[in-house]
Design a protein around this motif. Structure first.
Motif, short mmCIF file in Angstrom:
data_model
loop_
_atom_site.label_atom_id
_atom_site.label_comp_id
_atom_site.label_asym_id
_atom_site.label_seq_id
_atom_site.Cartn_x
_atom_site.Cartn_y
_atom_site.Cartn_z
N LYS A 35 0.87 -1.46 0.08
CA LYS A 35 -0.17 0.03 0.02
C LYS A 35 0.81 1.17 -0.03
O LYS A 35 0.60 2.17 -0.92
N GLY A 83 2.39 1.75 -3.27
CA GLY A 83 1.50 2.20 -4.45
C GLY A 83 1.05 3.63 -4.25
O GLY A 83 1.14 4.36 -5.12
N GLY A 86 -4.33 4.45 -11.48
CA GLY A 86 -5.32 3.58 -10.95
C GLY A 86 -4.48 2.24 -10.49
O GLY A 86 -4.90 1.25 -9.90
N GLY A 87 -3.75 2.03 -11.49
CA GLY A 87 -2.89 0.68 -11.73
C GLY A 87 -2.12 0.60 -10.60
O GLY A 87 -1.93 -0.66 -9.98
N LEU A 118 -2.56 2.03 -7.51
CA LEU A 118 -3.49 1.74 -6.52
C LEU A 118 -3.79 0.41 -6.34
O LEU A 118 -3.74 -0.26 -5.31
N LEU A 119 -4.31 -0.20 -7.66
CA LEU A 119 -4.97 -1.63 -7.65
C LEU A 119 -3.83 -2.66 -7.34
O LEU A 119 -3.97 -3.35 -6.47
N MET A 120 -2.55 -2.41 -7.98
CA MET A 120 -1.71 -3.42 -7.75
C MET A 120 -0.96 -3.40 -6.36
O MET A 120 -0.56 -4.35 -5.94
N TRP A 162 -2.65 -2.61 -3.81
CA TRP A 162 -3.54 -3.12 -3.02
C TRP A 162 -3.68 -4.74 -3.23
O TRP A 162 -3.54 -5.48 -2.04
N LEU A 163 -3.60 -4.90 -4.31
CA LEU A 163 -3.52 -6.55 -4.62
C LEU A 163 -2.18 -6.95 -3.92
O LEU A 163 -2.23 -8.41 -3.55
N LEU A 214 -2.75 0.67 -16.90
CA LEU A 214 -2.81 -0.31 -15.60
C LEU A 214 -1.67 -1.10 -15.40
O LEU A 214 -1.13 -1.21 -14.23
#
Length: 436
Positions: A158, A161, A287-288, A290-292, A294-295, A337
């Motif tokens: 996080k 990210g 967005g990528g 943040l998403l990656m 988080w993942l 992304l």
């Protein structure tokens, strides 16, 4: 930053809760560390690395240089700087901490753009691009990855990210801002303004950041002991990680370096239309990240890395459909992304496999290898365009190496549980992960 990013449960308590160690103490919680890395990456990578290719077409038109020549500044400077200074920079970070190196890098990166604004000959272009590469090595991803890894454990994905959002936001901003700056001041004035902005934004924050949390520093005032690194180079995982990242970074770098040349000069896009596509790529990269990130705190990081690399490989073929605006915005979404997680996932995977105490030197080696790929691939693609009159062969090469990168990551071993990921020394044959 969200409240839980700085919580004590992240494995490192907020420095503001630690015993006072001087006037700088209130500035050095996890939030401040994450903000410092965000701004440093915003400036050195977002504004400088992604900003410079936006000015290549002006140089081609004004000086009559070829596409291979304008992309070779990035190539030659990284081929010189990476092998000579990459591992040294990693050793300095492991030994003395990232803060001092970051400050030097920020000044060099900003100064390089100011110098590039005054070039009148190719040798001057190469000279200042050399300083830009030095600034990237000293103040960019390498020291920031180590800084964040020292301050964050369970929420490291996080934190990475959030910090790497700076790259996407900086790149999006520079793509939108540059045409306006060029209209107002010309391309030289625009570059000079960006160089000044880099120094003014990033240097004050880096000056006040602390290398590690106070509870890790203790009473030690001298250099930190250096953990052995030999076992890393005897592991199959290291070579798979290095090859995979080299291939994918090479494909990403060549796409970024040639994208505006391709759209503006080959596809006859207007400046605003080309900037719109590039801005879309970088907006999706936000967005990528943040998403990656988080993942990466929830999935096995090998799986996240494979997803990112597969997206890069799937996006590049869409460049053949550049005459269709719809296809280009699909490209921007998929590529963006993947780009968002590309640079962020490498240190997360390396820290999971080998630990934080060797991370500076390890990333010095990996980023040097990545820098060679990122330097040579754009120039090779531009050379193919110059000799064939088309980007077709170059894009086919990029698709091939992107697929190779994804395959290398697919063969990474699964990390085994280990109770102490934050500060251990790597043991050959024993992988570990810091998932709770």
């Amino acid at each position: 930053m969200s409240e839980n990013l700085a919580s004590p449960q992240n494995g490192v308590g907020d420095a503001s809760r630690q015993p006072s160690t001087g006037l700088r103490q209130p500035l050095n919680g996890q939030r401040y560390v994450a903000l410092t890395s965000f701004v440093a990456l915003f400036a050195i990578v977002g504004l400088a690395l992604y900003g410079l290719p936006l000015y290549y077409d002006f140089m081609v038109r004004e000086f009559g240089w070829s596409r291979a020549q304008v992309t070779s500044g990035n190539a030659l400077s990284k081929l010189v700087v990476g092998p000579l200074f990459g591992f040294i920079a990693g050793w300095i970070v492991d030994r003395f901490g990232p803060r001092r190196l970051m400050m030097v890098g920020i000044v060099m990166a900003g100064g390089a753009l100011i110098g590039l604004a005054h070039v009148t000959a190719l040798w001057m272009f190469y000279f200042f691009y050399l300083f830009n590469a030095l600034g990237y090595v000293c103040g960019g991803p390498l020291p920031n990855q180590v800084l964040l890894s020292r301050w964050f454990d369970r929420s490291r994905g996080k934190a990475m990210g959030f910090a790497y959002l700076g790259i996407g936001i900086g790149g999006t901003l520079v793509a939108k801002l540059s045409p306006r700056l060029v209209d107002a001041f010309g391309w030289r004035g625009a570059l000079q303004a960006l160089g000044i902005l880099i120094i003014l934004l990033a240097l004050p924050l880096a000056y006040f950041v602390r290398d590690m949390p106070p509870d890790q520093q203790g009473t030690r005032r001298g250099p930190e002991p250096v953990a052995p690194l030999g076992g890393v180079f005897r592991s199959r995982a290291f070579y798979l990680l290095a090859i995979g990242s080299m291939c994918s970074i090479g494909a990403v770098g060549a796409t970024n370096q040639n994208l505006k040349l391709y759209l503006s000069l080959d596809q006859k896009y207007t400046q605003d239309a080309a900037a719109s596509v590039i801005s879309a790529v970088l907006a999706f990269s936000i967005g990528g990240r943040l998403l990656m990130g988080w993942l990466a705190d929830r999935w096995p990081r090998r799986r996240v890395m494979l997803l990112i690399y597969a997206m890069i490989a799937a996006a590049i073929p869409l460049l053949f459909l550049a005459e269709s605006p719809t296809a280009m915005y699909v490209f921007a979404g998929v590529f963006g992304l993947g780009l968002g997680g590309e640079y962020m996932i490498i240190p997360l995977m390396a820290a999971e496999l080998f630990g934080v105490r060797v991370l500076g030197r390890l990333m010095g080696v990996v980023l040097t290898a990545d820098g060679v790929a990122e330097a040579t691939t754009p120039m090779f693609v531009a050379y193919l365009r110059d000799v064939t009159g088309s980007y077709r062969n170059g894009f086919l090469v990029l698709i091939g190496i992107a697929v190779m990168g994804a395959l290398a990551i697919a063969f990474l071993p699964r990390p085994a549980p280990h109770p102490n990921t934050a500060g251990r020394v790597f043991r050959p044959g024993v992988m570990s992960r810091h998932e709770p």
